[in-house]
Design a protein around this motif. Structure first.
Motif, PDB file in Angstrom:
ATOM      1  N   THR A  99       0.736  -1.333  -0.017  1.00  0.00           N
ATOM      2  CA  THR A  99      -0.354  -0.122   0.029  1.00  0.00           C
ATOM      3  C   THR A  99       0.622   1.115  -0.057  1.00  0.00           C
ATOM      4  OG1 THR A  99      -1.797  -1.221   1.008  1.00  0.00           O
ATOM      5  CG2 THR A  99      -1.771   1.098   1.209  1.00  0.00           C
ATOM      6  N   LEU A 100       1.933   1.213   0.896  1.00  0.00           N
ATOM      7  CA  LEU A 100       2.832   2.514   0.864  1.00  0.00           C
ATOM      8  C   LEU A 100       3.549   2.590  -0.364  1.00  0.00           C
ATOM      9  CD1 LEU A 100       3.999   2.089   4.496  1.00  0.00           C
ATOM     10  CD2 LEU A 100       2.418   4.035   3.838  1.00  0.00           C
ATOM     11  N   MET A 101       4.004   1.587  -0.873  1.00  0.00           N
ATOM     12  CA  MET A 101       4.965   1.712  -1.975  1.00  0.00           C
ATOM     13  C   MET A 101       4.078   2.286  -3.340  1.00  0.00           C
ATOM     14  SD  MET A 101       8.068   0.679  -1.270  1.00  0.00           S
ATOM     15  CE  MET A 101       8.848   0.522  -2.781  1.00  0.00           C
ATOM     16  N   ASN A 102       2.910   1.794  -3.385  1.00  0.00           N
ATOM     17  CA  ASN A 102       2.191   2.057  -4.502  1.00  0.00           C
ATOM     18  C   ASN A 102       1.166   3.389  -4.103  1.00  0.00           C
ATOM     19  OD1 ASN A 102       2.995  -0.116  -5.812  1.00  0.00           O
ATOM     20  ND2 ASN A 102       1.569  -1.657  -4.873  1.00  0.00           N
ATOM     21  N   ALA A 103       1.376   3.983  -3.075  1.00  0.00           N
ATOM     22  CA  ALA A 103       0.754   5.211  -2.962  1.00  0.00           C
ATOM     23  C   ALA A 103       0.687   6.352  -3.953  1.00  0.00           C
ATOM     24  CB  ALA A 103       0.897   5.824  -1.410  1.00  0.00           C
ATOM     25  N   PRO A 104      -0.212   6.805  -4.367  1.00  0.00           N
ATOM     26  CA  PRO A 104       0.273   7.981  -5.500  1.00  0.00           C
ATOM     27  C   PRO A 104       0.583   9.159  -4.671  1.00  0.00           C
ATOM     28  CG  PRO A 104      -2.389   7.710  -4.968  1.00  0.00           C
ATOM     29  CD  PRO A 104      -1.668   6.428  -4.218  1.00  0.00           C
ATOM     30  N   ALA A 105       1.381   9.763  -5.509  1.00  0.00           N
ATOM     31  CA  ALA A 105       2.012  11.132  -4.970  1.00  0.00           C
ATOM     32  C   ALA A 105       0.991  12.081  -4.568  1.00  0.00           C
ATOM     33  CB  ALA A 105       2.810  11.800  -6.437  1.00  0.00           C
ATOM     34  N   THR A 106      -0.348  12.163  -4.840  1.00  0.00           N
ATOM     35  CA  THR A 106      -1.179  12.921  -4.103  1.00  0.00           C
ATOM     36  C   THR A 106      -1.681  12.506  -3.016  1.00  0.00           C
ATOM     37  OG1 THR A 106      -2.928  12.111  -5.431  1.00  0.00           O
ATOM     38  CG2 THR A 106      -1.869  13.930  -6.241  1.00  0.00           C
ATOM     39  N   SER A 107      -1.339  11.286  -2.647  1.00  0.00           N
ATOM     40  CA  SER A 107      -2.001  10.579  -1.250  1.00  0.00           C
ATOM     41  C   SER A 107      -0.999  10.905  -0.052  1.00  0.00           C
ATOM     42  CB  SER A 107      -2.092   9.107  -1.362  1.00  0.00           C
ATOM     43  OG  SER A 107      -2.376   8.511  -0.053  1.00  0.00           O
ATOM     44  N   PRO A 108      -1.573  11.424   0.944  1.00  0.00           N
ATOM     45  CA  PRO A 108      -0.937  11.383   2.233  1.00  0.00           C
ATOM     46  C   PRO A 108       0.062  10.546   2.465  1.00  0.00           C
ATOM     47  CG  PRO A 108      -3.297  12.262   2.567  1.00  0.00           C
ATOM     48  CD  PRO A 108      -3.179  11.539   1.447  1.00  0.00           C
ATOM     49  N   LEU A 109      -0.410   9.268   2.236  1.00  0.00           N
ATOM     50  CA  LEU A 109       0.539   8.079   2.637  1.00  0.00           C
ATOM     51  C   LEU A 109       1.855   8.101   1.770  1.00  0.00           C
ATOM     52  CD1 LEU A 109      -2.128   5.135   2.527  1.00  0.00           C
ATOM     53  CD2 LEU A 109      -1.082   6.404   4.551  1.00  0.00           C
ATOM     54  N   ALA A 110       2.076   8.767   0.817  1.00  0.00           N
ATOM     55  CA  ALA A 110       3.006   9.075   0.135  1.00  0.00           C
ATOM     56  C   ALA A 110       4.128   9.723   0.949  1.00  0.00           C
ATOM     57  CB  ALA A 110       3.270   9.990  -1.110  1.00  0.00           C
ATOM     58  N   GLU A 111       3.914  10.454   2.080  1.00  0.00           N
ATOM     59  CA  GLU A 111       4.852  11.008   2.793  1.00  0.00           C
ATOM     60  C   GLU A 111       5.201  10.327   3.991  1.00  0.00           C
ATOM     61  OE1 GLU A 111       2.944  14.759   4.455  1.00  0.00           O
ATOM     62  OE2 GLU A 111       2.005  15.078   2.540  1.00  0.00           O
TER      63      GLU A 111
END
Length: 979
Positions: free
Chosen positions: A790-802
């Motif tokens: 989930t974290l590796m595939n999180a889009p750049a706009t998602s808060p999880l990308a941080e």
């Protein structure tokens, strides 16, 4: 051709000339300084005397520094080296003038106006310059000793000592560089060295700015502690120090409270800051931190307020933080001797009551806290409690009188802030007085009955503030042990509140009055006529006729009197007692509050009778769920949820309704419904849902638009849902890898950064859940890969990308360690985790997450099972053949080396011991070259590390070092012998 003398020979000859006529030389001074028992004051005085006799100080300076370097290349805090450093600092600062009186300082200032100020002592300036030249040395040991010496030199100077402005600036700049050193111990000494360089009145002081930056960002707890110990307190630095009371490290939090207690007056804090300090400190997970708050912070505040506890309560705004104030008072009472408790009690009158005119928020809270503290002592406190509380009957009358005096405000009066504030204060005092009922001795029947009567009367009175209904009901039920009697008592009170008895007057009928008046007039006329005829008959001597008329007149007069009585009764309307049902929101809320507290206090095993169910649910709760007033609906949902806990049949009947409310109503009401659903699932299990679905239609699913709106649900509802899921998983009611993964992602999601309750709840849940059993650890292990994906595939706009994926992985690894289990298990979850990661890496050896997996493998706590180790070794060898990333290869090779058999490990251990002995032998032979290398300049902050070598095992190194203790004398003597 003459032979060029060696550098050692030159220094030796120079030293011989210097010490020809003296009893002690520099070398001997350094040798003796290593011994802790030597009198350093005498050593300093002897060497200082020799120094003062020299005309040319240059040779002394050079030799002194030469021997000082032997100590400065040692990084470890060896006692001999520490003694030398202490000796150097004392010797260097011994040349400073002794502290001056105020008159001497004034005289010196007058002289400085006429003449230029003399420079610092040459030796002290020389030492400072030498240290400043060495602070960029390649060796971290030298940088550490440089900062340590500067710290000791500045700290040993007198309070009114002065140094040259240029030297001050140079020291300042050097230490500002060193506080960013890569080695924590260097940063610590540099921070300590800048203590006396602070300028608190300067808002742009570089030292203070550096300190605040360190407190915020330095990853080493000891560095943060060092800054806390020396930072000057000011309005600018206070918030930074306050933030350290919430530091992740116990020692930092402990020191932060200690610094605040010693350096900051209670008046310098805002009310919010005081309350926050006490809330966090008294509830800190660490007992040491809680002890500091109780033993240092609170006593310091009381000293600043002349020991007046009431004044301290004034500083806390007890109306808005009563719980914190009570805990604070409890902490104060614990540290107060028993015989002093009654000496500091509030002023009570001869009835053992606070006069109504003297009641304040602070005094009544102190009274309550004192009584509850004495009550908690059990039988030992009974005698003391009698001195601060009256008998129950007297107190009940006192409470009743005060509650009846609380005014009711109209809507117009509520707009007046002063009147509203006055009523709120009286309500707060009333709450504390009600709490005091729990401290009364209600074993005596008469006193208990009087208290019960007052509580029932207060609950039935419409003038009683709604904010007191909950407390009054709680205290009432506490005095009634039997559940069935509780139900009967509360039902009677609710009936009186909902349908109060009112007297009404029957209106007078005007037609009846006129009819009666006409009849009366007719009777009067007939009486007059009969009397006139009677007189005529008597005159005519018709006595028989006269007797008949006389009887007729008597009957008419009786009839007249009867009519008069009827008229009198008609003019006085009759009063009748009737019950009128009240449905206003305030009345409904009052009744539902009593109902909720009743259901809460009742034992869950108590079955609610069918008649009571009809009264409570069908007449009180269900109609209120459809009420237009949100507060009424919310309390009705609370009552419904609590009531269904007493019966599984009721739970199945009303589960669908609760599910609908949890999706459709206002946020606060949805939270109440969600809590009720979680409680039901915790009690009856998820089987309740299947049974409900079998008997009733499921609630309608949400439309896509509604689901999109729910994606942005408010934080309170999200937190409640997460907490409920954590409870269900911890108690074993549900086990879901997917749900655990979602909770982990929610914990790390930047969106929840400000949700303290959510972060705290999940943080505790993860630790308790994983430690409980191996089955729980398996759920955590199974959630590893879904979470990483989930974290590796999180889009750049998602808060999880941080989110830092390394932190998430470290958490899961720590939670699944076999050593973390409460009950050790033979099966190791890390074995399965290692196999999973190896399988993922073999699927795609070039994937970006391969480096993460390879790094994680080396942190696992693998079992001793030979079969598992052999399988892992096979997988790792396959990976070594296909992985091309050099960092991954090194990590995999390291993992392979950990799986070798015990025989190979023993051989490696033996080789390490031989290597370590050789290292110790060579150390003495290369000492001179090492000194020059250590003092060579580096690039400052980012010092390159030496070439990596095979590190001997910790056991071998410890065994070798135990055989020798550091002594600088062999190094000094060996250099002299070589020369």
């Amino acid at each position: 051709m003459e032979k060029t003398p060696a550098p050692g020979d030159v220094l030796k000859d120079k030293a011989a000339k210097m010490t020809a006529d003296n009893e002690i030389d520099i070398k001997e001074a350094f040798q003796r300084a290593q011994k802790g028992h030597n009198n350093k004051a005498k050593l300093v005085a002897s060497l200082k005397s020799r120094y003062n006799k020299l005309e040319d100080k240059t040779l002394f300076h050079e030799e002194f520094v030469h021997y000082l370097k032997y100590a400065m290349i040692v990084y470890k805090r060896e006692p001999t080296v520490e003694n030398v450093i202490e000796f150097v600092a004392r010797f260097a600062t011994s040349f400073q003038s002794p502290p001056k009186t105020e008159e001497e300082e004034q005289q010196q200032q007058d002289e400085e106006e006429e003449e230029e100020v003399e420079d610092d002592h040459p030796f002290l300036s020389f030492i400072f310059n030498f240290l400043l030249e060495s602070h960029k040395a390649n060796s971290h040991a030298v940088r550490f000793r440089v900062c340590q010496l500067i710290n000791k030199l500045l700290g040993s100077m007198a309070e009114n000592a002065q140094i040259d402005d240029d030297l001050f600036d140079n020291i300042h700049q050097a230490m500002l560089i060193r506080v960013t050193d890569k080695f924590p111990n260097v940063r610590i000494q540099a921070a300590l060295a800048m203590t006396r360089l602070q300028q608190p009145r300067d808002t742009d002081c570089p030292t203070i700015n550096a300190y605040m930056l360190i407190l915020e960002n330095d990853t080493n707890a000891e560095v943060r502690r060092a800054v806390l110990s020396c930072i000057a307190m000011s309005p600018q630095t206070l918030p930074k120090v306050l933030k350290r009371t919430r530091d992740i490290k116990e020692n930092v939090r402990k020191l932060a409270y200690q610094v605040l207690a010693e350096k900051v007056h209670i008046k310098a804090f805002t009310i919010a800051q005081r309350v926050g300090l006490l809330q966090q400190g008294l509830h800190d997970n660490s007992e040491a931190v809680r002890d500091i708050v109780c033993s240092r912070l609170l006593p310091a505040w009381l000293r600043q307020l002349d020991g007046n506890v009431i004044k301290m309560l004034h500083r806390l705004d007890v109306e808005n933080c009563a719980d914190t104030a009570l805990e604070t008072l409890k902490a104060v009472f614990k540290s107060t001797p028993t015989e002093e408790l009654l000496q500091h009690r509030v002023e009570l009158d001869n009835r053992k009551l606070i006069p109504v005119d003297s009641l304040t928020c602070e005094s009544v809270l102190y009274w309550r806290a004192l009584c509850e503290f004495i009550k908690s002592k059990g039988d030992d406190g009974d005698e003391m409690l009698e001195q601060v509380l009256p008998d129950p009957a007297t107190y009940a009358d006192y409470l009743c009188g005060y509650l009846k005096a609380v005014p009711m405000l109209s809507e117009e009066q509520r707009a007046d802030f002063n009147q509203l504030e006055l009523v709120m204060t009286k309500e707060f005092i009333s709450q504390q007085l009600i709490h005091l009922i729990g401290c009364l001795d209600t074993n005596e029947e008469g006193g208990r009955k009087r208290v019960l009567a007052v509580l029932q009367e207060m609950l039935a009175l419409p003038q009683t503030p709604s904010s007191l209904v909950f407390l009054l009901t709680e205290k009432l039920l506490a005095l009634i042990p039997d559940d069935h009697r509780r139900i009967q008592t509360v039902a009677e009170i609710i009936s009186d509140v909902r349908e109060p008895i009112t007297g009404t007057s029957q209106p007078v009928d005007e037609k009846d009055i006129r009819r009666q008046q006409v009849q009366l007039a007719e009777v009067k006329v007939r009486i007059l006529e009969a009397k006139q005829t009677l007189e005529d008959c008597i005159a005519a001597q018709e006595f028989n006729r006269a007797a008949e008329l006389k009887d007729s007149i008597t009957d008419l007069e009786n009839h007249r009197n009867q009519i008069l009585q009827e008229i009198a009764e008609s003019n006085q309307p009759a009063d009748k007692e009737i019950r009128t049902e009240k449905n206003d929101p305030e009345t409904l809320l009052r009744c539902l509050t009593m109902c909720a507290e009743l259901l809460k206090q009742m034992s869950i095993k108590t079955r609610i009778g069918k008649q009571n169910v009809e009264v409570i649910i069908f007449l009180q709760i269900l109609p209120s769920i459809a009420n237009a007033h949100p507060a009424v609906r919310n309390m009705a949902v609370v009552c419904l949820g609590t009531c269904t806990l007493h019966s599984k049949e009721l739970a199945k009947t009303h589960m669908v309704l609760l599910l609908q409310i949890a999706q459709l109503d206002e946020v606060k009401i949805r939270i109440s419904a969600l809590r009720a659903i979680i409680d039901l699932l915790l009690l009856f299990g998820f089987q309740l849902l299947s049974e409900t679905a079998a008997t009733q239609a499921a609630p309608p699913s949400q439309s896509p638009d509604k689901q999109e709106d729910e994606a942005a649900v408010v934080s309170d509802l999200r937190t409640e849902a997460a907490e409920g899921l954590a409870k269900l998983m911890y108690t074993g009611r549900m086990s879901s890898t997917k749900m655990l993964s979602r909770l982990v992602l929610l914990w790390y999601n930047p969106v929840t950064e400000d949700d303290t309750r959510l972060r705290h709840c999940l943080g505790i849940f993860f630790q308790l859940y994983a430690r409980e059993s191996r089955a729980h650890q398996e759920v955590v292990e199974e959630s590893f890969l879904p979470t990483v994906w989930t974290l590796m595939n999180a889009p750049a706009t998602s808060p999880l990308a941080e989110v830092d994926i390394n932190n998430v992985v470290e958490l899961i690894v720590e939670l699944t360690r076999p050593s973390a289990l409460i009950k050790p298990s033979e099966v190791c979850v890390h074995d399965y985790l290692a196999v999973r990661m190896c399988g993922e890496m073999l699927k795609d050896p070039t994937a970006p997450e391969v480096r993460l997996y390879a790094k994680t493998l080396s942190n696992l706590e693998l079992s001793r099972d030979d079969t598992v180790r052999k399988d892992l070794q096979t997988l790792l060898q396959q990976l070594v053949e296909v992985v091309t990333d050099r960092v991954c290869l090194r990590a995999l090779e390291k993992m392979v080396s950990q799986l070798v058999d015990s025989k190979e490990q023993a051989e490696l251990l033996s080789a390490s011991c031989i290597f370590d002995g050789l290292t110790l032998f060579l150390r003495f032979n290369i000492v001179i070259s090492h000194i020059y290398l250590c003092f060579s300049d580096s690039d400052g902050e980012n010092v390159p590390e030496s070439v990596p070598v095979v590190r001997p095992s910790r056991r071998a190194k410890t065994a070798a070092l135990e055989k020798t203790k550091l002594d600088l004398n062999p190094l000094i003597n060996q250099e002299a012998n070589v020369s």
